[in-house]
Design a protein around this motif. Structure first.
Motif, PDB file in Angstrom:
ATOM      1  N   UNK A  13       0.840  -1.207   0.000  1.00 38.89           N
ATOM      2  CA  UNK A  13       0.000   0.000   0.000  1.00 38.89           C
ATOM      3  C   UNK A  13       0.876   1.258   0.000  1.00 38.89           C
ATOM      4  N   UNK A  14       1.969   1.203   0.773  1.00 36.51           N
ATOM      5  CA  UNK A  14       2.870   2.358   0.822  1.00 36.51           C
ATOM      6  C   UNK A  14       3.497   2.586  -0.547  1.00 36.51           C
ATOM      7  N   UNK A  15       3.957   1.483  -1.172  1.00 40.38           N
ATOM      8  CA  UNK A  15       4.587   1.600  -2.488  1.00 40.38           C
ATOM      9  C   UNK A  15       3.595   2.165  -3.492  1.00 40.38           C
ATOM     10  N   UNK A  16       2.354   1.678  -3.448  1.00 42.39           N
ATOM     11  CA  UNK A  16       1.339   2.151  -4.395  1.00 42.39           C
ATOM     12  C   UNK A  16       1.065   3.629  -4.170  1.00 42.39           C
ATOM     13  N   UNK A  17       1.026   4.039  -2.905  1.00 42.54           N
ATOM     14  CA  UNK A  17       0.742   5.447  -2.599  1.00 42.54           C
ATOM     15  C   UNK A  17       1.848   6.341  -3.160  1.00 42.54           C
ATOM     16  N   UNK A 164      -4.174   4.473 -22.347  1.00 41.62           N
ATOM     17  CA  UNK A 164      -3.321   3.391 -21.839  1.00 41.62           C
ATOM     18  C   UNK A 164      -4.211   2.274 -21.288  1.00 41.62           C
ATOM     19  N   UNK A 165      -3.949   1.056 -21.757  1.00 41.89           N
ATOM     20  CA  UNK A 165      -4.681  -0.123 -21.279  1.00 41.89           C
ATOM     21  C   UNK A 165      -3.981  -0.660 -20.027  1.00 41.89           C
ATOM     22  N   UNK A 166      -4.669  -1.501 -19.249  1.00 35.39           N
ATOM     23  CA  UNK A 166      -4.044  -2.050 -18.030  1.00 35.39           C
ATOM     24  C   UNK A 166      -2.750  -2.813 -18.307  1.00 35.39           C
ATOM     25  N   UNK A 167      -2.599  -3.340 -19.529  1.00 33.22           N
ATOM     26  CA  UNK A 167      -1.354  -4.054 -19.839  1.00 33.22           C
ATOM     27  C   UNK A 167      -0.263  -3.105 -20.360  1.00 33.22           C
ATOM     28  N   UNK A 168      -0.574  -1.805 -20.361  1.00 37.65           N
ATOM     29  CA  UNK A 168       0.437  -0.823 -20.760  1.00 37.65           C
ATOM     30  C   UNK A 168       0.375  -0.435 -22.230  1.00 37.65           C
ATOM     31  N   UNK A 169      -0.535  -1.057 -22.978  1.00 39.38           N
ATOM     32  CA  UNK A 169      -0.617  -0.746 -24.419  1.00 39.38           C
ATOM     33  C   UNK A 169      -1.201   0.647 -24.640  1.00 39.38           C
ATOM     34  N   UNK A 170      -0.567   1.388 -25.537  1.00 41.50           N
ATOM     35  CA  UNK A 170      -0.955   2.773 -25.811  1.00 41.50           C
ATOM     36  C   UNK A 170      -1.686   2.880 -27.143  1.00 41.50           C
ATOM     37  N   UNK A 226       1.585   8.452 -14.264  1.00 36.69           N
ATOM     38  CA  UNK A 226       0.256   7.989 -14.709  1.00 36.69           C
ATOM     39  C   UNK A 226       0.368   6.625 -15.397  1.00 36.69           C
ATOM     40  N   UNK A 227       1.436   6.447 -16.157  1.00 34.19           N
ATOM     41  CA  UNK A 227       1.644   5.170 -16.851  1.00 34.19           C
ATOM     42  C   UNK A 227       1.804   4.042 -15.826  1.00 34.19           C
ATOM     43  N   UNK A 228       2.622   4.296 -14.812  1.00 32.91           N
ATOM     44  CA  UNK A 228       2.827   3.290 -13.763  1.00 32.91           C
ATOM     45  C   UNK A 228       1.521   3.014 -13.018  1.00 32.91           C
ATOM     46  N   UNK A 229       0.758   4.081 -12.749  1.00 28.68           N
ATOM     47  CA  UNK A 229      -0.525   3.912 -12.042  1.00 28.68           C
ATOM     48  C   UNK A 229      -1.505   3.095 -12.886  1.00 28.68           C
ATOM     49  N   UNK A 232      -0.709  -0.447 -12.716  1.00 26.74           N
ATOM     50  CA  UNK A 232      -1.015  -0.987 -11.386  1.00 26.74           C
ATOM     51  C   UNK A 232      -2.533  -1.041 -11.163  1.00 26.74           C
ATOM     52  N   UNK A 233      -3.308  -0.652 -12.190  1.00 28.19           N
ATOM     53  CA  UNK A 233      -4.781  -0.671 -12.073  1.00 28.19           C
ATOM     54  C   UNK A 233      -5.300   0.442 -11.208  1.00 28.19           C
ATOM     55  N   UNK A 234      -4.515   1.504 -11.046  1.00 26.63           N
ATOM     56  CA  UNK A 234      -4.911   2.560 -10.097  1.00 26.63           C
ATOM     57  C   UNK A 234      -5.119   3.921 -10.731  1.00 26.63           C
TER      58      UNK A 234
END
Ligand code: MN3
Length: 237
Positions: A13-17, A164-170, A226-229, A232-234
């Motif tokens: 949770x900390x890493x995601x935050x 951006x899709x959840x798998x990172x595809x743009x 934003x790409x990383x989020x 991560x589905x966030x």
């Protein structure tokens, strides 16, 4: 085991935050509010003038927020949901407010993303995002050329996005009015506003010049977050 799992969950949770910035960690629900610009209005000078930023944020974006709250005040459960869920299920809304929510909820989501990804100094993305742009959009230069061409083709008012899709595809997508990729269940990685109110004071009818200059104020670090989020589905809005 239980303790260890709790510790791991906590660390996750900390890493995601840390990865997910506060502005998009959770899409807002009603009553919706206008966050201040995340930088001074003159931060994007000389490419986007301070007066355009002020009018655009303080009046145009504010109006979308106010109108969305007017729709929410008419009642119904829908307004308790986060904005990305509302926009992803417009058909579930009462007929009499659907267009109001589409235009103003879309406007709120689009502009919330827009302010956040500007205020930078352009240049190039790094790391995984740069690789994804090369893989899916032919590299940074081609992405920018195609994006600018798509922006030039928008008839009347609208937006151009990289989704951006959840798998990172743009993918490159343009939309009329205040429509948002969220309405298709997608996420916007970045987007540019090609409504005349975004550029007319400085560029008048020269939208292609605005589109080109806009890349100088893009904040690639924010876009990378934003790409990383998204992966991560966030990423919500
Ligand atoms: Mn606008």
């Amino acid at each position: 085991m239980l303790n260890r799992r709790h510790v791991l969950t906590g660390l996750g949770a900390v890493a995601a935050a840390r990865v997910v910035g506060p502005a998009y960690a959770q899409a807002p629900a009603a009553p919706f509010k206008l966050d201040p610009l995340p930088y001074p209005a003159n931060k994007n000078e000389p490419h986007i003038d301070a007066q355009t930023m002020e009018i655009h944020h303080d009046r145009h974006h504010a109006a979308y927020v106010n109108n969305l709250n007017t729709a929410a005040a008419q009642g119904g459960d829908w307004a308790a949901k986060p904005l990305h869920e509302i926009l992803g299920n417009l058909n579930a809304l009462p007929d009499n407010i659907r267009t109001l929510v589409r235009n103003n909820g879309g406007g709120h989501a689009n502009h919330s993303m827009f302010w956040q990804i500007m205020g930078g100094s352009g240049g190039e993305p790094a790391g995984e995002l740069k690789s994804a742009i090369a893989r899916d959009l032919g590299g940074v230069q081609k992405m920018q050329d195609d994006f600018n061409a798509a922006g030039g083709r928008v008839f009347g008012s609208g937006w151009v996005f990289v989704t951006v899709a959840p798998d990172g595809k743009l993918a490159l997508v343009s939309k009329p009015n205040q429509d948002s990729p969220l309405m298709d269940g997608q996420r916007a990685l970045l987007g540019n506003d090609v409504w005349e109110h975004a550029y007319y004071l400085k560029y008048q009818n020269r939208r292609p010049d605005y589109l080109k200059a806009w890349w100088n104020v893009v904040n690639w670090q924010k876009i990378g977050e934003r790409y990383a989020a998204a992966k991560a589905g966030q990423l919500t809005i």
